[in-house]
Motif scaffolding. Structure first.
Motif, mmCIF file in Angstrom:
data_model
loop_
_atom_site.group_PDB
_atom_site.id
_atom_site.type_symbol
_atom_site.label_atom_id
_atom_site.label_comp_id
_atom_site.label_asym_id
_atom_site.label_seq_id
_atom_site.Cartn_x
_atom_site.Cartn_y
_atom_site.Cartn_z
ATOM 1 N N LEU A 154 0.607 -1.792 0.119
ATOM 2 C CA LEU A 154 -0.030 0.018 0.025
ATOM 3 C C LEU A 154 0.866 0.741 -0.104
ATOM 4 O O LEU A 154 1.713 1.113 0.768
ATOM 5 N N GLY A 155 0.154 1.957 -0.638
ATOM 6 C CA GLY A 155 0.979 3.326 -0.601
ATOM 7 C C GLY A 155 0.763 4.499 0.523
ATOM 8 O O GLY A 155 -0.555 4.434 0.471
ATOM 9 N N GLU A 156 0.762 6.181 0.001
ATOM 10 C CA GLU A 156 0.679 7.019 1.078
ATOM 11 C C GLU A 156 -1.494 6.960 0.099
ATOM 12 O O GLU A 156 -1.356 7.533 -0.859
ATOM 13 N N GLY A 157 -1.644 7.547 1.301
ATOM 14 C CA GLY A 157 -2.954 8.009 0.763
ATOM 15 C C GLY A 157 -4.171 6.646 0.861
ATOM 16 O O GLY A 157 -5.189 6.398 0.181
ATOM 17 N N GLU A 158 -3.632 5.532 0.464
ATOM 18 C CA GLU A 158 -4.085 4.467 0.137
ATOM 19 C C GLU A 158 -4.698 3.463 1.587
ATOM 20 O O GLU A 158 -3.893 3.369 2.726
ATOM 21 N N LEU A 159 -6.003 3.007 1.583
ATOM 22 C CA LEU A 159 -5.882 1.661 2.589
ATOM 23 C C LEU A 159 -6.857 0.575 1.891
ATOM 24 O O LEU A 159 -7.102 0.108 0.969
ATOM 25 N N PRO A 160 -6.605 -0.822 2.582
ATOM 26 C CA PRO A 160 -7.407 -1.496 1.781
ATOM 27 C C PRO A 160 -8.858 -2.608 1.742
ATOM 28 O O PRO A 160 -9.318 -1.218 2.487
ATOM 29 N N LEU A 161 -8.963 -2.693 0.541
ATOM 30 C CA LEU A 161 -10.439 -2.831 0.514
ATOM 31 C C LEU A 161 -10.841 -3.853 1.743
ATOM 32 O O LEU A 161 -12.046 -3.583 2.457
ATOM 33 N N GLY A 162 -10.641 -4.127 2.348
ATOM 34 C CA GLY A 162 -10.675 -4.979 3.633
ATOM 35 C C GLY A 162 -9.403 -5.965 3.960
ATOM 36 O O GLY A 162 -8.733 -5.777 3.358
ATOM 37 N N SER A 163 -9.600 -6.777 5.616
ATOM 38 C CA SER A 163 -9.089 -8.295 5.170
ATOM 39 C C SER A 163 -8.949 -9.352 5.438
ATOM 40 O O SER A 163 -10.636 -10.016 5.079
ATOM 41 N N VAL A 164 -8.107 -9.936 5.366
ATOM 42 C CA VAL A 164 -8.834 -11.457 4.552
ATOM 43 C C VAL A 164 -8.893 -12.337 5.605
ATOM 44 O O VAL A 164 -7.835 -12.216 6.819
ATOM 45 N N SER A 165 -9.930 -13.064 4.914
ATOM 46 C CA SER A 165 -10.340 -14.029 6.553
ATOM 47 C C SER A 165 -9.593 -15.365 5.908
ATOM 48 O O SER A 165 -9.744 -16.202 7.124
#
Length: 252
Positions: A154-165
């Motif tokens: 991930l880069g600056e200003g990015e968030l993940p789409l979600g967390s891997v279950s």
């Protein structure tokens, strides 16, 4: 301002190895089922992009061997792409399409290629990861299929789409201190490794993307009155996702 929702599908004939170019048609059909007229335009050249003002942009996954040529095509429309996203148009990028729109992407044994830079993260060479995946997100559990040879940082200003279950996702990135992350979100740009196509498999997320596109178009909000075809499609997706989550040992 047009009264038709405009959807741009980038290089669908080259970036559709898991049906991911069909995300454009999922948006078009779901819009029409909600009473919003929508049109998909295929973009494979600067001429196709000229004068186009899309409300949604989709790009899918392809073979690594095609990356240099397709990336050259993306560079030819780089100015338009960045202007579209900067205007608030929603972008959904999957697999190699996402990686080419990142800051850079690596191929094992070769120097990294500079990407388009709509996403600020970078795609780095990794092991092959193949199989079902389930991701916990604000749109519920997103399920599908992952197949990738690269990891994503991930880069600056990015968030993940979600967390891997269950699955791999962006193996180099943890989220909430423990879980691995999947995908990247930067403004109205969404990148993911979930294939299937992701919007057909995950209707709540599909409707979120659609709502952003409708808002960008300045159209009346899409109807929330259930259409029989919409209900049937969503039921099929829900049943498929239950099967995937059970196969992964997760609660349905």
């Amino acid at each position: 301002m047009s009264d038709v929702l405009s959807i741009a599908s980038l290089f669908p004939e080259r970036l559709n190895i898991h049906g991911d170019a069909e995300n454009a048609d999922v948006l078009r059909v779901r819009a029409q089922w909600r009473g919003v007229e929508a049109r998909v335009t295929t973009v494979t050249s600067a001429q196709d992009a000229s004068g186009l003002r899309p409300d949604a942009i989709t790009i899918g996954a392809g073979f690594d061997a095609d990356a240099p040529e397709v990336l050259a095509g993306l560079r030819a429309i780089e100015g338009e792409l960045k202007a579209w996203v900067d205007s608030g148009a929603v972008l959904l990028a999957v697999g190699l399409g996402w990686e080419m729109l990142s800051r850079s992407l690596e191929f094992r044994g070769a120097d990294p290629l500079s990407g388009i830079g709509i996403f600020t993260g970078r795609s780095v060479a990794s092991e092959r990861h193949v199989g079902r995946i389930s991701v916990d997100s604000e749109w519920g559990a997103l399920t599908g299929y992952e197949y990738h040879l690269r990891d994503y940082v991930l880069g600056e200003g990015e968030l993940p789409l979600g967390s891997v279950s269950s699955g791999t996702g962006n193996a180099a990135t943890v989220h909430d201190g423990a879980a691995r992350a999947e995908g990247a979100v930067r403004g109205t740009a969404y990148g993911t490794g979930i294939r299937g196509p992701v919007l057909a498999r995950n209707p709540v997320f599909a409707d979120h993307v659609l709502e952003l596109a409708v808002a960008h178009a300045g159209l009346a909000p899409a109807s929330t009155v259930p259409d029989a075809r919409l209900t049937t499609a969503d039921d099929h997706a829900a049943k498929a996702n239950v099967i995937v989550r059970r196969a992964l040992g997760l609660s349905a």
